[in-house]
Design a protein around this motif. Structure first.
Motif, mmCIF file in Angstrom:
data_model
loop_
_atom_site.group_PDB
_atom_site.id
_atom_site.type_symbol
_atom_site.label_atom_id
_atom_site.label_comp_id
_atom_site.label_asym_id
_atom_site.label_seq_id
_atom_site.Cartn_x
_atom_site.Cartn_y
_atom_site.Cartn_z
ATOM 1 N N LYS A 1 67.218 57.295 -15.076
ATOM 2 C CA LYS A 1 67.448 55.929 -14.607
ATOM 3 C C LYS A 1 66.256 55.024 -14.934
ATOM 4 C CE LYS A 1 71.371 57.075 -12.798
ATOM 5 N NZ LYS A 1 72.636 56.575 -13.366
ATOM 6 N N PRO A 2 66.519 53.756 -15.248
ATOM 7 C CA PRO A 2 65.417 52.832 -15.554
ATOM 8 C C PRO A 2 64.643 52.456 -14.292
ATOM 9 C CG PRO A 2 67.507 51.651 -15.487
ATOM 10 C CD PRO A 2 67.840 53.119 -15.362
ATOM 11 N N LYS A 3 63.371 52.126 -14.442
ATOM 12 C CA LYS A 3 62.563 51.664 -13.310
ATOM 13 C C LYS A 3 62.949 50.224 -12.993
ATOM 14 C CE LYS A 3 58.257 52.898 -12.911
ATOM 15 N NZ LYS A 3 58.044 53.486 -11.562
ATOM 16 N N LEU A 4 63.156 49.948 -11.711
ATOM 17 C CA LEU A 4 63.518 48.608 -11.261
ATOM 18 C C LEU A 4 62.487 48.113 -10.253
ATOM 19 C CD1 LEU A 4 67.348 49.163 -10.652
ATOM 20 C CD2 LEU A 4 66.300 48.039 -12.626
ATOM 21 N N LYS A 5 62.184 46.834 -10.299
ATOM 22 C CA LYS A 5 61.278 46.259 -9.309
ATOM 23 C C LYS A 5 62.118 45.742 -8.138
ATOM 24 C CE LYS A 5 57.363 44.555 -10.368
ATOM 25 N NZ LYS A 5 56.192 43.743 -10.827
ATOM 26 N N VAL A 6 61.778 46.195 -6.935
ATOM 27 C CA VAL A 6 62.602 45.871 -5.769
ATOM 28 C C VAL A 6 61.746 45.336 -4.619
ATOM 29 C CG1 VAL A 6 64.178 47.755 -6.398
ATOM 30 C CG2 VAL A 6 62.474 48.124 -4.609
ATOM 31 N N ALA A 7 62.400 44.581 -3.761
ATOM 32 C CA ALA A 7 61.817 44.159 -2.487
ATOM 33 C C ALA A 7 62.724 44.694 -1.388
ATOM 34 C CB ALA A 7 61.722 42.636 -2.404
ATOM 35 N N TYR A 8 62.126 45.369 -0.427
ATOM 36 C CA TYR A 8 62.884 46.032 0.644
ATOM 37 C C TYR A 8 62.637 45.276 1.949
ATOM 38 C CZ TYR A 8 64.773 49.912 3.448
ATOM 39 O OH TYR A 8 65.512 50.688 4.316
ATOM 40 N N PHE A 9 63.660 44.542 2.411
ATOM 41 C CA PHE A 9 63.506 43.714 3.607
ATOM 42 C C PHE A 9 63.954 44.469 4.861
ATOM 43 C CE2 PHE A 9 63.183 40.521 0.385
ATOM 44 C CZ PHE A 9 62.372 39.540 0.944
ATOM 45 N N ILE A 10 63.104 44.365 5.904
ATOM 46 C CA ILE A 10 63.411 45.035 7.171
ATOM 47 C C ILE A 10 63.642 44.050 8.310
ATOM 48 C CG2 ILE A 10 62.117 47.118 6.532
ATOM 49 C CD1 ILE A 10 59.863 46.031 8.425
ATOM 50 N N TRP A 11 63.343 42.752 8.079
ATOM 51 C CA TRP A 11 63.469 41.797 9.196
ATOM 52 C C TRP A 11 63.693 40.390 8.653
ATOM 53 C CZ3 TRP A 11 64.224 43.652 13.855
ATOM 54 C CH2 TRP A 11 64.251 42.778 14.950
ATOM 55 N N LYS A 12 64.290 39.563 9.515
ATOM 56 C CA LYS A 12 64.538 38.161 9.210
ATOM 57 C C LYS A 12 64.034 37.316 10.377
ATOM 58 C CE LYS A 12 68.355 34.909 8.597
ATOM 59 N NZ LYS A 12 68.044 34.161 9.832
ATOM 60 N N SER A 13 63.428 36.176 10.064
ATOM 61 C CA SER A 13 62.897 35.251 11.085
ATOM 62 C C SER A 13 61.827 35.896 11.960
ATOM 63 C CB SER A 13 64.033 34.694 11.957
ATOM 64 O OG SER A 13 64.955 33.986 11.169
ATOM 65 N N THR B 1 53.671 53.206 3.413
ATOM 66 C CA THR B 1 54.772 53.451 4.346
ATOM 67 C C THR B 1 55.663 54.550 3.782
ATOM 68 O OG1 THR B 1 56.242 51.813 3.307
ATOM 69 C CG2 THR B 1 54.797 51.035 5.097
ATOM 70 N N PHE B 2 56.420 55.189 4.668
ATOM 71 C CA PHE B 2 57.371 56.203 4.211
ATOM 72 C C PHE B 2 58.466 55.558 3.366
ATOM 73 C CE2 PHE B 2 61.122 58.976 4.862
ATOM 74 C CZ PHE B 2 60.602 60.168 4.363
ATOM 75 N N ILE B 3 58.873 54.345 3.723
ATOM 76 C CA ILE B 3 59.882 53.643 2.931
ATOM 77 C C ILE B 3 59.392 53.434 1.506
ATOM 78 C CG2 ILE B 3 61.113 51.451 2.642
ATOM 79 C CD1 ILE B 3 61.239 51.267 5.706
ATOM 80 N N ASN B 4 58.139 53.051 1.357
ATOM 81 C CA ASN B 4 57.586 52.870 0.017
ATOM 82 C C ASN B 4 57.656 54.159 -0.791
ATOM 83 O OD1 ASN B 4 55.921 51.111 -1.890
ATOM 84 N ND2 ASN B 4 54.609 52.899 -1.701
ATOM 85 N N GLU B 5 57.412 55.282 -0.127
ATOM 86 C CA GLU B 5 57.510 56.577 -0.809
ATOM 87 C C GLU B 5 58.944 56.858 -1.245
ATOM 88 O OE1 GLU B 5 56.298 60.459 -2.229
ATOM 89 O OE2 GLU B 5 55.437 58.446 -2.066
ATOM 90 N N MET B 6 59.920 56.517 -0.395
ATOM 91 C CA MET B 6 61.317 56.708 -0.768
ATOM 92 C C MET B 6 61.703 55.788 -1.932
ATOM 93 S SD MET B 6 62.621 59.147 1.038
ATOM 94 C CE MET B 6 61.010 59.905 0.786
ATOM 95 N N LEU B 7 61.154 54.593 -1.958
ATOM 96 C CA LEU B 7 61.395 53.702 -3.090
ATOM 97 C C LEU B 7 60.836 54.318 -4.371
ATOM 98 C CD1 LEU B 7 60.534 50.224 -1.508
ATOM 99 C CD2 LEU B 7 62.814 51.181 -1.923
ATOM 100 N N ASN C 1 62.616 55.737 -8.202
ATOM 101 C CA ASN C 1 62.200 55.051 -9.422
ATOM 102 C C ASN C 1 62.237 53.536 -9.255
ATOM 103 O OD1 ASN C 1 61.085 55.318 -11.966
ATOM 104 N ND2 ASN C 1 63.047 55.228 -13.035
ATOM 105 N N PHE C 2 61.997 53.090 -8.015
ATOM 106 C CA PHE C 2 61.870 51.675 -7.712
ATOM 107 C C PHE C 2 60.381 51.331 -7.596
ATOM 108 C CE2 PHE C 2 66.048 52.056 -5.143
ATOM 109 C CZ PHE C 2 66.808 51.828 -6.281
ATOM 110 N N GLU C 3 59.981 50.253 -8.224
ATOM 111 C CA GLU C 3 58.620 49.740 -8.045
ATOM 112 C C GLU C 3 58.644 48.684 -6.960
ATOM 113 O OE1 GLU C 3 55.071 47.389 -10.458
ATOM 114 O OE2 GLU C 3 56.889 48.034 -11.524
ATOM 115 N N ASN C 4 57.863 48.886 -5.925
ATOM 116 C CA ASN C 4 57.844 47.959 -4.797
ATOM 117 C C ASN C 4 57.156 46.654 -5.204
ATOM 118 O OD1 ASN C 4 57.638 46.671 -2.291
ATOM 119 N ND2 ASN C 4 57.216 48.571 -1.199
ATOM 120 N N TYR C 5 57.900 45.561 -5.111
ATOM 121 C CA TYR C 5 57.360 44.240 -5.446
ATOM 122 C C TYR C 5 56.124 43.915 -4.610
ATOM 123 C CZ TYR C 5 57.363 39.157 -6.246
ATOM 124 O OH TYR C 5 57.009 37.867 -6.581
ATOM 125 N N PHE C 6 56.073 44.474 -3.408
ATOM 126 C CA PHE C 6 54.974 44.189 -2.484
ATOM 127 C C PHE C 6 53.994 45.360 -2.363
ATOM 128 C CE2 PHE C 6 58.402 41.352 -1.159
ATOM 129 C CZ PHE C 6 57.735 40.130 -1.134
#
Length: 262
Positions: free
Chosen positions: A149-161, A170-176, A180-185
């Motif tokens: 699979k190609p590497k994709l740059k992603v943003a993973y949102f957990i909250w709004k407002s 973070t563990f989420i970053n490790e799962m990303l 093969n997702f690159e964390n935008y942040f």
């Protein structure tokens, strides 16, 4: 018996704990999968798996605030916490009631370690080994899958407002990363608030809206589509990205299905 938790704190137990309070949803599910359902006496209102558990057990509060009087009345042999989920103030008060075991999870190795620790703590070593071996097998199969699979740059949102994301350390970053997702942040730590106007849409392939802790829904995709016209926006099951116990046995098959959307 002397044990260490994942903060290397010493825990002294006279015997295998028979009355357990769990203040972390993913760890509660792990206890059940270790065959310890009858030993659980108290859980949080967020311990949603298995779904029937909250009807059968005493709810002692949430993950940030608990009813210490209820916990005392339950006379626990041990209280299970997590460094990220539960506050230091809570821990200090809980230690006056019973021994407290604290987990600290950033990657799969930490998850394997915790499952092994629980197997030893509660005399369920064989079940713990089976869960870990299942996760390891699923992970290896997924590793072969994701290589194509190609590497994709992603943003993973957990909250709004305010808008908040899962960033580095973070563990989420490790799962990303495993996906093969690159964390935008990735350049900032933990769970920062972010200014949506500063996100460069040319440099972002995918926005992932998590089902927890904020319950993102289709309406939020519609809300963001105007600003992020060239970015794919997807709702994801946050439990598979953030729950680090036995739910990992199912996570990698979920990830395979997720990648069919790209």
């Amino acid at each position: 018996m002397i044990y260490k938790d994942q903060l290397q704190r010493t825990i002294v137990l006279n015997s295998t704990p028979k009355r357990i309070i769990s203040l972390v949803p993913s760890q509660t599910e792990l206890l059940v999968d270790l065959g310890l359902e009858t030993s659980i006496v108290g859980v949080t209102k967020f311990c949603v798996h298995p779904s029937f558990l909250r009807k059968d057990k005493t709810i002692v509060g949430g993950t940030k605030q608990v009813h210490f009087d209820k916990i005392r009345e339950l006379k626990p042999d041990i209280i299970l916490c997590n460094k990220e989920e539960n506050t230091q103030e809570m821990i200090l008060e809980l230690e006056k009631i019973a021994p407290v075991h604290i987990s600290d999870i950033y990657n799969l190795e930490d998850s394997f370690e915790l499952i092994k620790m629980y197997g030893e703590l509660f005399s369920e070593e064989n079940k713990a080994k089976h869960i870990n071996s299942t996760i390891q097998k699923e992970f290896e199969n997924f590793t072969n899958f994701i290589e194509q699979k190609p590497k994709l740059k992603v943003a993973y949102f957990i909250w709004k407002s305010p808008w908040m994301v899962a960033a580095n350390n973070t563990f989420i970053n490790e799962m990303l990363r495993i996906n093969n997702f690159e964390n935008y942040f990735k350049h900032i730590e933990r769970y920062p608030e972010v200014n949506m106007d500063t996100i460069c849409t040319d440099d972002l392939d995918v926005i992932l809206l998590s089902s927890e802790p904020y319950p993102f829904k289709k309406e939020h995709i519609n809300m963001l589509e105007g600003k992020f016209q060239d970015t794919k926006i997807i709702l994801v099951d946050g439990e598979y990205f953030s729950w680090y116990g036995s739910r990992l046995t199912k996570a990698f098959k979920y990830f395979e299905k997720l990648h069919q959307l790209f």
